[in-house]
Design a protein around this motif. Structure first.
Motif, PDB file in Angstrom:
ATOM      1  N   ALA A  98       0.823  -1.214   0.000  1.00 11.55           N
ATOM      2  CA  ALA A  98       0.000   0.000   0.000  1.00 11.55           C
ATOM      3  C   ALA A  98       0.855   1.262   0.000  1.00 11.55           C
ATOM      4  N   ALA A  99       0.394   2.248  -0.751  1.00  7.96           N
ATOM      5  CA  ALA A  99       1.012   3.572  -0.703  1.00  7.96           C
ATOM      6  C   ALA A  99       0.542   4.289   0.558  1.00  7.96           C
ATOM      7  N   GLY A 100       1.140   5.438   0.831  1.00 11.20           N
ATOM      8  CA  GLY A 100       0.749   6.199   2.011  1.00 11.20           C
ATOM      9  C   GLY A 100      -0.628   6.799   1.858  1.00 11.20           C
ATOM     10  N   PRO A 101      -1.159   7.371   2.942  1.00  9.35           N
ATOM     11  CA  PRO A 101      -2.518   7.912   2.904  1.00  9.35           C
ATOM     12  C   PRO A 101      -2.625   9.146   2.017  1.00  9.35           C
ATOM     13  N   VAL A 102      -3.818   9.337   1.460  1.00 12.90           N
ATOM     14  CA  VAL A 102      -4.118  10.521   0.662  1.00 12.90           C
ATOM     15  C   VAL A 102      -5.064  11.397   1.470  1.00 12.90           C
ATOM     16  N   ARG A 103      -4.697  12.651   1.643  1.00  8.46           N
ATOM     17  CA  ARG A 103      -5.574  13.606   2.319  1.00  8.46           C
ATOM     18  C   ARG A 103      -5.492  14.932   1.592  1.00  8.46           C
ATOM     19  N   VAL A 104      -6.428  15.802   1.849  1.00 10.48           N
ATOM     20  CA  VAL A 104      -6.390  17.152   1.286  1.00 10.48           C
ATOM     21  C   VAL A 104      -5.795  18.069   2.341  1.00 10.48           C
ATOM     22  N   ASP A 105      -4.668  18.687   2.012  1.00  8.27           N
ATOM     23  CA  ASP A 105      -3.979  19.549   2.966  1.00  8.27           C
ATOM     24  C   ASP A 105      -3.565  20.835   2.270  1.00  8.27           C
ATOM     25  N   PHE A 106      -4.247  21.917   2.602  1.00  6.36           N
ATOM     26  CA  PHE A 106      -3.923  23.213   2.024  1.00  6.36           C
ATOM     27  C   PHE A 106      -2.919  24.002   2.874  1.00  6.36           C
ATOM     28  N   LEU A 107      -2.491  23.426   3.997  1.00 12.91           N
ATOM     29  CA  LEU A 107      -1.640  24.155   4.933  1.00 12.91           C
ATOM     30  C   LEU A 107      -0.180  23.726   4.888  1.00 12.91           C
ATOM     31  N   GLU A 108       0.072  22.465   4.524  1.00 10.65           N
ATOM     32  CA  GLU A 108       1.433  21.933   4.519  1.00 10.65           C
ATOM     33  C   GLU A 108       1.726  21.272   3.175  1.00 10.65           C
ATOM     34  N   GLY A 109       2.965  20.869   3.000  1.00  7.84           N
ATOM     35  CA  GLY A 109       3.330  20.062   1.838  1.00  7.84           C
ATOM     36  C   GLY A 109       3.376  20.837   0.531  1.00  7.84           C
ATOM     37  N   ALA A 110       3.075  20.116  -0.549  1.00 11.58           N
ATOM     38  CA  ALA A 110       3.254  20.672  -1.894  1.00 11.58           C
ATOM     39  C   ALA A 110       2.377  21.886  -2.143  1.00 11.58           C
ATOM     40  N   VAL A 111       1.146  21.865  -1.630  1.00  9.42           N
ATOM     41  CA  VAL A 111       0.238  22.998  -1.868  1.00  9.42           C
ATOM     42  C   VAL A 111       0.762  24.253  -1.175  1.00  9.42           C
ATOM     43  N   ALA A 112       1.259  24.094   0.050  1.00 14.28           N
ATOM     44  CA  ALA A 112       1.810  25.242   0.774  1.00 14.28           C
ATOM     45  C   ALA A 112       3.057  25.779   0.077  1.00 14.28           C
ATOM     46  N   HIS A 113       3.901  24.875  -0.414  1.00 15.52           N
ATOM     47  CA  HIS A 113       5.114  25.310  -1.124  1.00 15.52           C
ATOM     48  C   HIS A 113       4.750  26.079  -2.389  1.00 15.52           C
TER      49      HIS A 113
END
Length: 257
Positions: free
Chosen positions: A55-70
């Motif tokens: 299994a791959a890691g979990p998928v969530r919607v995150d507008f505060l951290e990670g690629a979207v924040a960058h």
């Protein structure tokens, strides 16, 4: 659209049990049993986890951290190809309908650049992830003004567009998922989750036609760079990048208000 996979829902800590119970009822998901995926609620919000030994890691919607924040902090602003595609320019921030919202990344970028964006997501589980991500981001003082320009609607985009009663959007943005996307995209964990759940958007041609009837100024379709246009319908013009392109179907020029 395909939903022939088994999904259960579970709390990652006891304090989330009540909310999980409500979600289970709303989404029609079992709380236990064998499954291919688990919709999980924990301290980091709602996530979809592929189950099994590889299994791959979990998928969530995150507008505060990670690629979207960058992307929010270091992106190219109005110079980005998507911004040019929807018609953002000096004094112009079109009202956009993103009819294939998915995890909401493109819609968030457009809202960050100043557009009001309505998002439509038809798959209930992905819609739940998106609603959870929007809700968590709304309490962040820096990101909340962006989220306030985003309005999520759940349902079939073709039906919602055909029954549209509000002021028509100036721009409709489509990023349909196609079975023939190149295989390199399948290694991404989001794609490993989306493929079995959603399948391909086999009604993309009907969605494009509905969008062309509703949008007042243009329809924009994001495509893999070498893929054919939707239903073979040639766009008015194309903006092309390294791996993807934007097919633009203009109707009327966007002008500063």
């Amino acid at each position: 659209m395909s939903t022939a996979v088994n999904v259960r829902i579970e709390a990652l800590a006891p304090e989330f049990g009540d909310r999980v119970g409500a979600l289970a009822e709303a989404l029609g998901l079992p709380l236990a049993g064998e499954a291919e995926f688990a919709l999980q609620l924990g301290a980091d919000g709602l996530q979809l986890q592929e189950l099994g030994p590889e299994a791959a890691g979990p998928v969530r919607v995150d507008f505060l951290e990670g690629a979207v924040a960058h992307r929010r902090q270091h992106g190219g602003g109005n110079g980005q190809m998507i911004a040019k595609a929807v018609g953002i320019q000096s004094g112009v921030r079109p009202v956009v309908l993103d009819a294939t919202a998915g995890l909401g990344r493109d819609a968030f970028l457009l809202a960050q650049l100043g557009c009001r964006v309505t998002l439509i997501e038809r798959h209930p589980l992905i819609g739940a992830l998106l609603a959870d991500g929007l809700g968590r981001a709304l309490v962040d003082p820096e990101v909340a003004p962006i989220i306030q320009r985003m309005d999520l609607r759940l349902g079939n985009a073709i039906e919602l567009i055909r029954d549209w009663s509000a002021e028509p959007p100036q721009v409709i943005y489509l990023d349909p998922m196609f079975p023939h996307r190149d295989k390199s995209s399948l290694v991404k964990k989001e794609m490993r989750v989306f493929r079995p759940l959603v399948g391909g958007d086999d009604d993309a041609a009907q969605l494009l036609q509905a969008a062309l009837e509703l949008a007042t100024h243009r329809v924009v379709v994001k495509r893999p760079r070498k893929a054919p246009s939707v239903d073979g319908q040639p766009p008015g013009y194309v903006l092309e990048g390294k791996s993807s392109r934007y097919d633009i179907y203009p109707k009327k020029a966007l002008k500063a208000r």
